[in-house]
Design a protein around this motif. Sequence first.
Motif: not given
Length: 291
Positions: A157-158, A255-258, A276-279, A285-290
Motif C-alpha cells: 500500500i503506497p 521511490a515510494d514508502f509502501v 491507523m498507519l495508512v490513515a 485515503a479510503p479506510t478500506e486499505t486491503g
Amino acid sequence: MDIDPILLRAFVAVSETGGFTRAARRLNLTQPAVSHQIRRLEELLGRALIRRTTRRLTLTDDGEDLLLHAHGILAGLDALAQRFRPSPVSGVVRFGAPEAFMGERLPALLCQFSRAFPAVRLDVHVSTYLDLHTMIASEELDLAVVLSTAGREHGGIPLRRADFAWVAADNFLLSNGASLPLAFHPPNCINRLVGVAALEATSIDWHIAFTSPSEQGLRAAVRSGLAVAVLMRSDLGPDLRVLDGEYGLPALPSADFVLIRGRGTASPAACAFGKMLVAMESPAAPTETGI
C-alpha cells in the motif's frame, strides 16, 4: 447534587422525540417508566422542565437550559466510556520500519495505537529495507514499511513518495581530479544500491570513505564535510544541500514508502494497526486499505 445519567438520557429522549411514548420506544422502556424518570428529575432539580398539554409537549426555560447541559454531560460520559472500554482486539503486532521512516509522526502513532488497543502488544523492529523484506518473507514480521523503486511489492500500500538526492555539507568542496568520497550504509541498504547503480553508469572516480548502519552517523559524516551521501530530499536538515548535477553526479530515481504484510490472513490487531498507519500517512485515503 448527584444527577443520575439515566434520568438525563430519559429527558433528552423525551425532548428529541416530542413525547413520552416515543421516548419509551427509543429507550426500550414503558411509558410509565419514562414518566417516572422525568418526575424524579424535576423533583431533584426543584424545577418544572416540561409543559404537558393534550396536543404537544414543550420545554420550560429551565428545561431548555438543562437540555444544553445534558447533551454536553452525556457526550462526555460516552467519550469516557469509549476511551476505557475494553478493546475486543488483542494479540501481538510485529511491525518493522526503516530508520528514515520513523520521523516524529510514527512514535506518536505507536503511542496512539497502544492507547486505543491496550490489549495489543507492539513489537517494533527498526532495520534496513532489505532486512525488513527478508523478515516479512520469513514471517518474522506481520507488517513492514519498505522502499519500492519500482512499485512491484505484492499487496503493498503506497504511503508517501521519497525522492533520493546526492547530499553534501554546505562547505563541501572537491578538488579537481580528486576521487569523490561517499558515505553509505552497509551493502544491504537501498540508498547505497541506488547510489552505486547510478555511479556505475558514469565515469566518475569515487570511493567509500565512511560506512555506518546509523542514519545519524551518516548525517554526521556528511555534515562534517567528509563525504557525500544519498539521502531523501524531504529529510534534509541544517547545513546540508542537494548536489544537483554538480561533479557530474547523475540523477537518482524516486521511490515510494509502501506498507507490506506477511503471507496469509492478517490478524485483527495487524489490520487495525495497518489502517491507523495508512490513515496517518494518507488522511484522505479510503479506510478500506486491503490489509
